[in-house]
Design a protein around this motif. Structure first.
Motif, PDB file in Angstrom:
ATOM      1  N   HIS A 150       0.834  -1.203   0.000  1.00  0.00           N
ATOM      2  CA  HIS A 150       0.000   0.000   0.000  1.00  0.00           C
ATOM      3  C   HIS A 150       0.870   1.256   0.000  1.00  0.00           C
ATOM      4  O   HIS A 150       0.560   2.235  -0.691  1.00  0.00           O
ATOM      5  CB  HIS A 150      -0.921   0.003   1.221  1.00  0.00           C
ATOM      6  CG  HIS A 150      -1.942  -1.086   1.204  1.00  0.00           C
ATOM      7  ND1 HIS A 150      -2.648  -1.478   2.330  1.00  0.00           N
ATOM      8  CD2 HIS A 150      -2.385  -1.888   0.199  1.00  0.00           C
ATOM      9  CE1 HIS A 150      -3.472  -2.455   2.014  1.00  0.00           C
ATOM     10  NE2 HIS A 150      -3.323  -2.729   0.729  1.00  0.00           N
ATOM     11  N   ILE A 151       1.947   1.222   0.777  1.00  0.00           N
ATOM     12  CA  ILE A 151       2.844   2.383   0.836  1.00  0.00           C
ATOM     13  C   ILE A 151       3.515   2.602  -0.518  1.00  0.00           C
ATOM     14  O   ILE A 151       3.648   3.736  -0.987  1.00  0.00           O
ATOM     15  CB  ILE A 151       3.905   2.191   1.936  1.00  0.00           C
ATOM     16  CG1 ILE A 151       3.239   2.013   3.306  1.00  0.00           C
ATOM     17  CG2 ILE A 151       4.854   3.385   1.975  1.00  0.00           C
ATOM     18  CD1 ILE A 151       4.209   1.658   4.418  1.00  0.00           C
ATOM     19  N   ALA A 152       3.945   1.503  -1.151  1.00  0.00           N
ATOM     20  CA  ALA A 152       4.610   1.613  -2.454  1.00  0.00           C
ATOM     21  C   ALA A 152       3.696   2.273  -3.478  1.00  0.00           C
ATOM     22  O   ALA A 152       4.116   3.154  -4.238  1.00  0.00           O
ATOM     23  CB  ALA A 152       5.046   0.226  -2.932  1.00  0.00           C
ATOM     24  N   ARG A 153       2.433   1.859  -3.494  1.00  0.00           N
ATOM     25  CA  ARG A 153       1.485   2.471  -4.434  1.00  0.00           C
ATOM     26  C   ARG A 153       1.239   3.936  -4.078  1.00  0.00           C
ATOM     27  O   ARG A 153       1.108   4.786  -4.961  1.00  0.00           O
ATOM     28  CB  ARG A 153       0.161   1.695  -4.421  1.00  0.00           C
ATOM     29  CG  ARG A 153       0.230   0.342  -5.094  1.00  0.00           C
ATOM     30  CD  ARG A 153      -1.161  -0.157  -5.470  1.00  0.00           C
ATOM     31  NE  ARG A 153      -2.018  -0.300  -4.300  1.00  0.00           N
ATOM     32  CZ  ARG A 153      -2.142  -1.420  -3.596  1.00  0.00           C
ATOM     33  NH1 ARG A 153      -1.445  -2.493  -3.934  1.00  0.00           N
ATOM     34  NH2 ARG A 153      -2.954  -1.473  -2.559  1.00  0.00           N
ATOM     35  N   HIS A 154       1.194   4.227  -2.796  1.00  0.00           N
ATOM     36  CA  HIS A 154       0.895   5.589  -2.348  1.00  0.00           C
ATOM     37  C   HIS A 154       1.963   6.582  -2.792  1.00  0.00           C
ATOM     38  O   HIS A 154       1.641   7.693  -3.241  1.00  0.00           O
ATOM     39  CB  HIS A 154       0.762   5.606  -0.826  1.00  0.00           C
ATOM     40  CG  HIS A 154       0.540   6.973  -0.253  1.00  0.00           C
ATOM     41  ND1 HIS A 154      -0.561   7.750  -0.567  1.00  0.00           N
ATOM     42  CD2 HIS A 154       1.291   7.714   0.612  1.00  0.00           C
ATOM     43  CE1 HIS A 154      -0.484   8.905   0.079  1.00  0.00           C
ATOM     44  NE2 HIS A 154       0.628   8.906   0.798  1.00  0.00           N
ATOM     45  N   ILE A 155       3.233   6.200  -2.678  1.00  0.00           N
ATOM     46  CA  ILE A 155       4.303   7.143  -3.029  1.00  0.00           C
ATOM     47  C   ILE A 155       4.821   6.929  -4.447  1.00  0.00           C
ATOM     48  O   ILE A 155       5.703   7.656  -4.905  1.00  0.00           O
ATOM     49  CB  ILE A 155       5.479   7.063  -2.028  1.00  0.00           C
ATOM     50  CG1 ILE A 155       6.159   5.692  -2.090  1.00  0.00           C
ATOM     51  CG2 ILE A 155       5.004   7.366  -0.620  1.00  0.00           C
ATOM     52  CD1 ILE A 155       7.425   5.632  -1.248  1.00  0.00           C
ATOM     53  N   GLY A 156       4.279   5.922  -5.145  1.00  0.00           N
ATOM     54  CA  GLY A 156       4.604   5.737  -6.551  1.00  0.00           C
ATOM     55  C   GLY A 156       5.970   5.148  -6.825  1.00  0.00           C
ATOM     56  O   GLY A 156       6.660   5.582  -7.759  1.00  0.00           O
ATOM     57  N   VAL A 157       6.383   4.155  -6.025  1.00  0.00           N
ATOM     58  CA  VAL A 157       7.663   3.490  -6.260  1.00  0.00           C
ATOM     59  C   VAL A 157       7.443   1.983  -6.266  1.00  0.00           C
ATOM     60  O   VAL A 157       6.394   1.490  -5.846  1.00  0.00           O
ATOM     61  CB  VAL A 157       8.709   3.851  -5.175  1.00  0.00           C
ATOM     62  CG1 VAL A 157       8.974   5.349  -5.168  1.00  0.00           C
ATOM     63  CG2 VAL A 157       8.255   3.379  -3.794  1.00  0.00           C
TER      64      VAL A 157
END
Length: 211
Positions: free
Chosen positions: A175-182
């Motif tokens: 979820h964090i990866a999708r949120h910050i786009g990495v």
């Protein structure tokens, strides 16, 4: 013959190795395109053997980028525990207020407890011990949270600060990866940089701002 892994090792390699593997497909379901099954079903993988060999090498050289010190492992545990520690602090504060200890000063038996006599003495003493235990636990948890909060304030990079905030809220890595786009691999690298910095800031002498 492949090595037999412990439950703790399986969980670790699913997160650290599968999380970075280009064969992993992350979404509503986490699928390994190599093993053709859910990542949660994988119990062995040749890439785990490779990672284990590299880890053994890094452990002999703590200056390698992938090495984790004892302090870094402690920081990772505190990051995982941060959400429930905050909730527990709120619960303990509410409990202490309800039982009348107050939170504005140091609680002392001699200064604030009534002098019990007779048949009620034991129950009063038990209540005093209960309050002292709650107060001690509250102070310990507050110290951990405040130490982590203070170190987090020294992070200047907005993306890294966002990653840390999400980790402290207990959000999942995908979820964090999708949120910050990495990618998940890049997110793991950012997390490692954060943990290394926090370990030095909280437990070491080599302190500097991270950007």
């Amino acid at each position: 013959m492949m090595k037999t892994w412990t439950i703790e090792q399986i969980d670790y390699y699913r997160e650290e190795v599968c999380g970075r593997c280009p064969g992993s497909l992350w979404g509503a379901k986490s699928i390994c395109r190599v093993h053709q099954c859910s990542i949660g079903q994988i119990e062995q993988c040749p890439q785990w053997e490779v990672a284990n060999t590299r880890a053994s090498h890094y452990n002999r050289d703590p200056d390698k980028s992938g090495a984790k010190t004892e302090q870094m492992e402690q920081v990772e545990e505190e990051l995982k525990d941060y959400p429930w520690m905050v909730r527990e602090i709120d619960r303990l504060r509410e409990t202490l207020q309800q039982i009348g200890t107050g939170l504005t000063g140091v609680y002392g038996l001699d200064g604030t407890m009534p002098k019990a006599k007779g048949r009620h003495a034991d129950s009063v003493n038990r209540e005093a011990q209960r309050r002292e235990k709650y107060w001690s636990r509250l102070e310990q948890l507050e110290a951990k949270v405040q130490r982590l909060d203070a170190a987090a304030e020294r992070i200047g990079d907005n993306r890294k600060r966002t990653v840390l905030t999400c980790l402290m809220e207990g959000q999942r890595m995908n979820h964090i990866a999708r949120h910050i786009g990495v990618s998940r691999q890049r997110l793991h690298e950012l997390k490692l940089e954060l943990v290394r910095f926090l370990a030095k800031e909280m437990y070491g002498d080599d302190r500097k701002d991270i950007s």
